[in-house]
Structure formats: structure tokens, C-alpha cells
Design a protein around this motif. Structure first.
Motif, mmCIF file in Angstrom:
data_model
loop_
_atom_site.group_PDB
_atom_site.id
_atom_site.type_symbol
_atom_site.label_atom_id
_atom_site.label_comp_id
_atom_site.label_asym_id
_atom_site.label_seq_id
_atom_site.Cartn_x
_atom_site.Cartn_y
_atom_site.Cartn_z
ATOM 1 N N GLY A 52 23.579 -5.935 -6.262
ATOM 2 C CA GLY A 52 23.423 -5.345 -4.934
ATOM 3 C C GLY A 52 21.985 -5.439 -4.447
ATOM 4 O O GLY A 52 21.734 -5.728 -3.277
ATOM 5 N N SER A 53 21.035 -5.201 -5.334
ATOM 6 C CA SER A 53 19.618 -5.315 -4.979
ATOM 7 C C SER A 53 19.253 -6.746 -4.610
ATOM 8 O O SER A 53 18.503 -6.987 -3.664
ATOM 9 N N LEU A 54 19.798 -7.705 -5.346
ATOM 10 C CA LEU A 54 19.533 -9.112 -5.056
ATOM 11 C C LEU A 54 20.116 -9.506 -3.700
ATOM 12 O O LEU A 54 19.462 -10.182 -2.902
ATOM 13 N N LEU A 55 21.332 -9.046 -3.408
ATOM 14 C CA LEU A 55 21.948 -9.332 -2.115
ATOM 15 C C LEU A 55 21.138 -8.726 -0.979
ATOM 16 O O LEU A 55 20.909 -9.365 0.048
ATOM 17 N N LEU A 56 20.671 -7.502 -1.160
ATOM 18 C CA LEU A 56 19.849 -6.845 -0.144
ATOM 19 C C LEU A 56 18.546 -7.603 0.090
ATOM 20 O O LEU A 56 18.100 -7.755 1.226
ATOM 21 N N GLN A 57 17.954 -8.111 -0.975
ATOM 22 C CA GLN A 57 16.700 -8.856 -0.856
ATOM 23 C C GLN A 57 16.892 -10.132 -0.040
ATOM 24 O O GLN A 57 16.021 -10.529 0.728
ATOM 25 N N TYR A 58 18.020 -10.785 -0.177
ATOM 26 C CA TYR A 58 18.269 -12.025 0.570
ATOM 27 C C TYR A 58 18.738 -11.778 1.996
ATOM 28 O O TYR A 58 18.450 -12.570 2.885
ATOM 29 N N THR A 59 19.465 -10.699 2.229
ATOM 30 C CA THR A 59 19.982 -10.450 3.575
ATOM 31 C C THR A 59 19.005 -9.660 4.436
ATOM 32 O O THR A 59 18.991 -9.824 5.650
ATOM 33 N N CYS A 60 18.211 -8.802 3.841
ATOM 34 C CA CYS A 60 17.231 -7.986 4.568
ATOM 35 C C CYS A 60 15.915 -7.985 3.802
ATOM 36 O O CYS A 60 15.574 -7.006 3.139
ATOM 37 N N PRO A 61 15.158 -9.073 3.852
ATOM 38 C CA PRO A 61 13.909 -9.126 3.085
ATOM 39 C C PRO A 61 12.902 -8.093 3.564
ATOM 40 O O PRO A 61 12.915 -7.682 4.721
ATOM 41 N N SER A 62 12.062 -7.676 2.649
ATOM 42 C CA SER A 62 11.055 -6.669 2.991
ATOM 43 C C SER A 62 9.886 -7.311 3.732
ATOM 44 O O SER A 62 9.700 -8.521 3.714
ATOM 45 N N PHE A 63 9.126 -6.482 4.400
ATOM 46 C CA PHE A 63 7.920 -6.923 5.073
ATOM 47 C C PHE A 63 6.853 -5.878 4.871
ATOM 48 O O PHE A 63 7.143 -4.739 4.504
ATOM 49 N N GLN A 64 5.606 -6.267 5.075
ATOM 50 C CA GLN A 64 4.481 -5.367 4.896
ATOM 51 C C GLN A 64 3.921 -4.975 6.259
ATOM 52 O O GLN A 64 3.814 -5.809 7.143
ATOM 53 N N LEU A 65 3.571 -3.720 6.362
ATOM 54 C CA LEU A 65 2.833 -3.225 7.521
ATOM 55 C C LEU A 65 1.438 -2.890 7.015
ATOM 56 O O LEU A 65 1.221 -1.872 6.371
ATOM 57 N N ALA A 66 0.504 -3.791 7.247
ATOM 58 C CA ALA A 66 -0.880 -3.608 6.820
ATOM 59 C C ALA A 66 -1.630 -2.898 7.936
ATOM 60 O O ALA A 66 -1.726 -3.418 9.054
ATOM 61 N N ILE A 67 -2.140 -1.717 7.633
ATOM 62 C CA ILE A 67 -2.815 -0.895 8.637
ATOM 63 C C ILE A 67 -4.257 -0.691 8.205
ATOM 64 O O ILE A 67 -4.514 -0.228 7.095
ATOM 65 N N VAL A 68 -5.195 -1.050 9.070
ATOM 66 C CA VAL A 68 -6.615 -0.868 8.777
ATOM 67 C C VAL A 68 -7.283 -0.174 9.955
ATOM 68 O O VAL A 68 -6.830 -0.271 11.085
ATOM 69 N N GLY A 69 -8.348 0.533 9.672
ATOM 70 C CA GLY A 69 -9.090 1.218 10.726
ATOM 71 C C GLY A 69 -9.316 2.680 10.382
ATOM 72 O O GLY A 69 -9.106 3.121 9.267
ATOM 73 N N LYS A 70 -9.722 3.438 11.379
ATOM 74 C CA LYS A 70 -10.114 4.823 11.114
ATOM 75 C C LYS A 70 -8.949 5.810 11.112
ATOM 76 O O LYS A 70 -9.015 6.839 10.480
ATOM 77 N N ASP A 71 -7.838 5.508 11.804
ATOM 78 C CA ASP A 71 -6.709 6.439 11.875
ATOM 79 C C ASP A 71 -5.474 5.881 11.185
ATOM 80 O O ASP A 71 -4.367 5.900 11.730
ATOM 81 N N VAL A 72 -5.650 5.380 9.966
ATOM 82 C CA VAL A 72 -4.555 4.764 9.221
ATOM 83 C C VAL A 72 -3.424 5.764 8.998
ATOM 84 O O VAL A 72 -2.254 5.458 9.226
ATOM 85 N N ARG A 73 -3.759 6.948 8.550
ATOM 86 C CA ARG A 73 -2.739 7.961 8.218
ATOM 87 C C ARG A 73 -1.903 8.321 9.447
ATOM 88 O O ARG A 73 -0.687 8.397 9.364
ATOM 89 N N GLU A 74 -2.524 8.506 10.593
ATOM 90 C CA GLU A 74 -1.794 8.877 11.807
ATOM 91 C C GLU A 74 -0.868 7.753 12.256
ATOM 92 O O GLU A 74 0.280 7.994 12.644
ATOM 93 N N MET A 75 -1.344 6.505 12.196
ATOM 94 C CA MET A 75 -0.515 5.364 12.591
ATOM 95 C C MET A 75 0.663 5.206 11.628
ATOM 96 O O MET A 75 1.794 4.969 12.045
ATOM 97 N N GLN A 76 0.401 5.380 10.344
ATOM 98 C CA GLN A 76 1.459 5.267 9.350
ATOM 99 C C GLN A 76 2.520 6.349 9.575
ATOM 100 O O GLN A 76 3.719 6.057 9.538
ATOM 101 N N GLN A 77 2.104 7.566 9.817
ATOM 102 C CA GLN A 77 3.055 8.642 10.055
ATOM 103 C C GLN A 77 3.865 8.407 11.324
ATOM 104 O O GLN A 77 5.066 8.700 11.365
ATOM 105 N N SER A 78 3.258 7.861 12.356
ATOM 106 C CA SER A 78 3.979 7.550 13.587
ATOM 107 C C SER A 78 5.038 6.477 13.347
ATOM 108 O O SER A 78 6.156 6.579 13.856
ATOM 109 N N LEU A 79 4.690 5.452 12.562
ATOM 110 C CA LEU A 79 5.647 4.384 12.278
ATOM 111 C C LEU A 79 6.754 4.844 11.339
ATOM 112 O O LEU A 79 7.884 4.368 11.432
ATOM 113 N N GLN A 80 6.451 5.772 10.442
ATOM 114 C CA GLN A 80 7.456 6.243 9.499
ATOM 115 C C GLN A 80 8.486 7.167 10.143
ATOM 116 O O GLN A 80 9.483 7.490 9.507
#
Length: 93
Positions: A7-35
Motif C-alpha cells: 500500500g505504501s509503494l502504491l501511494l508513493q507511485y500514485t501520489c508522490p511526495s513533495f517538499q515545501l522549502a521555507i526560508v526567511g524570518k517568518d518560517v514558523r508562521e508560513m509553515q503553520q498557515s500552509l499546514q
């Protein structure tokens, strides 16, 4: 069990993960907004230290910048939350 591995392998192929790289002074606030959105395939990374490989070529500025990345390539960086959401909805993740 063995079925969860398949099931994990199928999920990896059908819905691959992506990274949200956040840099700057308000990383925590941006991350919380996106989450607040449902992003089960997202891996959040960022902060004051740029030691992670996905963050190595990202520059620190006074504004908070978000990079949507997958397979070692990133879309254009943005500091607008709605633009990040638009990038996420327009990708084939």
C-alpha cells in the motif's frame, strides 16, 4: 503486514511526495498557515539553518520565501501564500 508495504509503494507511485522549502524570518508562521490545508504528501523543511540539501541553494532574505520542490527541482519561489497554494493545485503531485 506485507499488505501495508504494498500500500505504501502504491501511494508513493500514485501520489508522490513533495517538499515545501521555507526560508526567511517568518518560517514558523508560513509553515503553520500552509499546514491548515490538507497536504498529506508534503514534507516541510526550513528555518534559520540552511544545512539541508534541499535548502542549500536557497538564499536567506528579510522576507519569507517558499519553494515547492520535487525530485530535486523547484518551481519559482514566492512569498505569497495564495501563490503557493496555486502552485500546489497546478502541479501533478
Amino acid at each position: 503486514s506485507g499488505y501495508s508495504g504494498w500500500g505504501s509503494l502504491l501511494l508513493q507511485y500514485t501520489c508522490p511526495s513533495f517538499q515545501l522549502a521555507i526560508v526567511g524570518k517568518d518560517v514558523r508562521e508560513m509553515q503553520q498557515s500552509l499546514q491548515k490545508d490538507y497536504l498529506p504528501q508534503a514534507i516541510f523543511c526550513g528555518g534559520a539553518e540552511l544545512s539541508l540539501p534541499v535548502l542549500q541553494d536557497k538564499s536567506m532574505t528579510d522576507e519569507t520565501i517558499v519553494y515547492v520542490c520535487t525530485d530535486g527541482a523547484c518551481l519559482l519561489p514566492t512569498n505569497v501564500l495564495d501563490e503557493v497554494r496555486k502552485q500546489l493545485s497546478n502541479t501533478s503531485y
